[in-house]
Design an enzyme around this catalytic site. Structure first.
Site, short mmCIF file in Angstrom:
data_model
loop_
_atom_site.label_atom_id
_atom_site.label_comp_id
_atom_site.label_asym_id
_atom_site.label_seq_id
_atom_site.Cartn_x
_atom_site.Cartn_y
_atom_site.Cartn_z
N ASN A 49 72.33 110.38 34.84
CA ASN A 49 72.57 108.95 34.68
C ASN A 49 71.25 108.19 34.47
O ASN A 49 71.21 106.96 34.59
CB ASN A 49 73.27 108.37 35.90
CG ASN A 49 74.67 108.94 36.08
OD1 ASN A 49 75.40 109.08 35.11
ND2 ASN A 49 75.01 109.28 37.30
N HIS A 135 86.36 103.30 39.94
CA HIS A 135 85.62 104.32 40.68
C HIS A 135 86.21 104.52 42.08
O HIS A 135 86.74 103.59 42.69
CB HIS A 135 84.15 103.86 40.80
CG HIS A 135 83.24 104.92 41.33
ND1 HIS A 135 82.84 104.96 42.65
CD2 HIS A 135 82.67 105.98 40.73
CE1 HIS A 135 82.05 105.99 42.83
NE2 HIS A 135 81.92 106.64 41.67
N GLU A 178 85.24 97.23 36.15
CA GLU A 178 83.89 97.78 35.96
C GLU A 178 83.33 97.32 34.62
O GLU A 178 84.09 97.10 33.67
CB GLU A 178 83.94 99.32 35.99
CG GLU A 178 84.33 99.84 37.36
CD GLU A 178 84.39 101.36 37.44
OE1 GLU A 178 83.79 102.06 36.61
OE2 GLU A 178 85.05 101.83 38.38
N SER A 182 83.01 104.71 34.36
CA SER A 182 82.10 105.84 34.57
C SER A 182 82.54 107.12 33.88
O SER A 182 81.70 107.96 33.57
CB SER A 182 81.92 106.08 36.06
OG SER A 182 83.16 106.24 36.70
N ASP A 207 81.96 95.68 39.09
CA ASP A 207 81.07 96.82 39.39
C ASP A 207 80.37 97.16 38.07
O ASP A 207 81.00 97.63 37.13
CB ASP A 207 81.93 98.00 39.88
CG ASP A 207 81.12 99.29 40.03
OD1 ASP A 207 80.07 99.41 39.40
OD2 ASP A 207 81.58 100.18 40.77
N HIS A 210 77.13 101.19 35.63
CA HIS A 210 76.68 101.85 34.41
C HIS A 210 76.27 100.88 33.30
O HIS A 210 75.87 101.31 32.22
CB HIS A 210 77.79 102.78 33.88
CG HIS A 210 78.07 103.91 34.81
ND1 HIS A 210 77.36 105.09 34.79
CD2 HIS A 210 78.96 104.04 35.82
CE1 HIS A 210 77.81 105.90 35.73
NE2 HIS A 210 78.79 105.28 36.37
N LYS A 242 71.11 104.62 38.71
CA LYS A 242 71.50 105.07 37.37
C LYS A 242 70.40 104.66 36.39
O LYS A 242 69.36 105.29 36.38
CB LYS A 242 72.89 104.55 37.04
CG LYS A 242 73.90 105.06 38.11
CD LYS A 242 75.30 105.14 37.65
CE LYS A 242 76.26 105.41 38.79
NZ LYS A 242 76.32 106.81 39.21
C1 PLP Z 1 81.22 102.81 38.71
C2 PLP Z 1 80.50 103.29 39.92
N1 PLP Z 1 80.49 102.52 41.01
C3 PLP Z 1 79.86 102.92 42.14
C4 PLP Z 1 79.20 104.12 42.20
C5 PLP Z 1 78.56 104.55 43.48
O1 PLP Z 1 77.18 104.35 43.43
P1 PLP Z 1 76.20 105.25 44.30
O2 PLP Z 1 76.07 106.55 43.57
O3 PLP Z 1 74.93 104.47 44.35
O4 PLP Z 1 76.82 105.41 45.64
C6 PLP Z 1 79.15 104.93 41.06
C7 PLP Z 1 78.37 106.18 41.01
O5 PLP Z 1 78.54 107.19 41.46
C8 PLP Z 1 79.84 104.52 39.90
O6 PLP Z 1 79.88 105.31 38.82
#
Ligand code: PLP
Length: 386
Positions: A49, A135, A178, A182, A207, A210, A242
């Site tokens: 990432n 996610h 989002e 992801s 969120d 990405h 990321k």
């Molecule tokens: C869309 C999304 N939100 C939240 C997270 C969680 O973030 P972190 O890896 O910092 O816990 C991720 C990644 O894994 C993600 O892809």
């Protein structure tokens, strides 16, 4: 009793293995952005990432080391006790200025930030409306929240509109989506979602894990890329692990929302504050991300080249660094991934429950560090593997 419990755990593991869903942890011996070494062998990496190549940038590494010397390796406290250092404040100030938000709060991970955001902000009389492909950190939070929880078909405004319309007057809807999904790499139409939200007086929580760094002017993220001002969102979160290449996360919003989280978000209050050295590295990474547009330009060139060369493959529609090739069964995805590994390409198979049943896939992630040759080689082998 203990044996029975252990036997149950073992049975669950066996069942997962029988369905080709067992995950194998991988130990990376060396990481060099586009190249990784694992099991003594070097691979071209298309599973990370680190979209902008900042995880190994010498200036970021230098800032990390200098930050540790100046502030210490660890924060040595939770943020409301002794864990908040000057550099944490600098980081939240920078985030606010960058994203056009009033206040920001730091979290140890994006997972924790999402838990805090939904569990703290959604009340019993609310109903959380989440995109179906949200996610796991958002879904888990919504499931554990005291609010109601419904999901709408992926990026489907009609479905969202129906849920909003069906929300009884005694409940208040909160919409969660989002910036860049992801596993599929696509984005919602935030302007259209916001207009629905306004119609039903529902806040929008984003969120942008990405999207931050990758999209928009100065990498301000998906909202900025779509011309949506930060203040239009009820709150937004993203992580630093990321595109920014480090780790940790934040939630940013109006002063009132963040003041509230600061008082009531248990993931924030009862958790050791981010390492100050890490915050120093993130600050440098943000500065490079904002100032070095060439990283985003190169990434976009790589995305365009990949899509042009792989146009005959079953690609999901995506203009972001996340490119999916859906193969259906877990067996097929695993076999393709194994075949690619033989040719020196690291490309993980993504299987349920991370993606819906029947949509196991290869998830390709592109970085500004990939060369044209890397991408042609990937497509050539990908074509053979699928
Ligand atoms: C869309 C999304 N939100 C939240 C997270 C969680 O973030 P972190 O890896 O910092 O816990 C991720 C990644 O894994 C993600 O892809």
């Amino acid at each position: 009793m203990a044996l029975t419990r252990l036997a149950r755990l073992q049975q669950a593991l066996n069942e997962r293995a029988a369905r080709q869903l067992l995950r194998q942890p991988v130990t990376v011996e060396r990481y060099h952005g586009r190249l990784i070494t694992a099991g003594g062998k070097q691979y071209l990496n298309f599973s990370g990432n680190d979209y902008l190549g900042l995880a190994q940038d010498p200036e970021v590494l230098q800032a990390y080391a200098a930050g540790a010397t100046e502030y210490g390796a660890g924060s040595s406290g939770s943020p409301l006790v002794t864990g908040q250092h000057k550099v944490h404040q600098q980081l939240t100030d920078t985030l606010c200025e960058w994203l056009g938000q009033e206040r920001a709060l730091l979290f140890s991970s994006g997972f924790a930030a999402n838990q805090a955001m939904l569990l703290t902000l959604a009340e019993k009389s609310d109903v959380l409306l989440l995109d179906k492909l949200s996610h796991a950190s958002l879904i888990d939070a919504a499931m554990h929240s005291q609010a109601g929880f419904k999901r709408f078909a992926h990026n489907d405004l009609t479905a969202l509109g129906q849920l909003l319309q069906q929300t009884p007057a005694s409940q208040h809807a909160m919409v969660v989506t989002e910036g860049v999904f992801s596993m599929d790499g696509d984005s919602p139409d935030l302007t259209a979602i916001l207009s629905l939200c306004k119609q039903y007086d529902a806040p929008l929580l984003l969120d942008d894990a990405h999207g931050l760094g990758v999209l928009g002017p100065e990498g301000r993220g998906t909202a900025a890329a779509q011309g949506v001002a930060g203040v239009e969102l009820f709150c937004q979160m993203a992580n630093f692990g990321k595109a920014l290449g480090v780790g940790g996360a934040f939630v940013a919003a109006s002063k009132t929302v963040i003041d509230y989280l600061e008082q009531f978000a248990r993931h924030y209050i009862y958790s050791t504050a981010l390492s100050p050295a890490l915050c120093a590295a993130v600050l440098k990474s943000i500065a490079l991300c904002r100032g070095q547009q060439w990283r985003r330009d190169k990434l976009q060139q790589n995305i365009a080249l990949f899509r042009q060369l792989a146009a005959d493959l079953p690609l999901l529609v995506s203009t972001t660094p996340i490119q999916g090739v859906v193969l259906g069964s877990s067996e097929r995805a695993l076999a393709a991934s194994a075949q690619l590994k033989q040719t020196g390409i690291w490309l993980s198979a993504i299987r349920p429950p991370t993606v819906p049943a029947g949509s196991a896939r290869l998830r390709i992630t592109l970085s500004s560090q990939h060369t044209e040759q890397d991408i042609s080689m990937l497509v050539q082998h990908l074509r053979q593997a699928v």
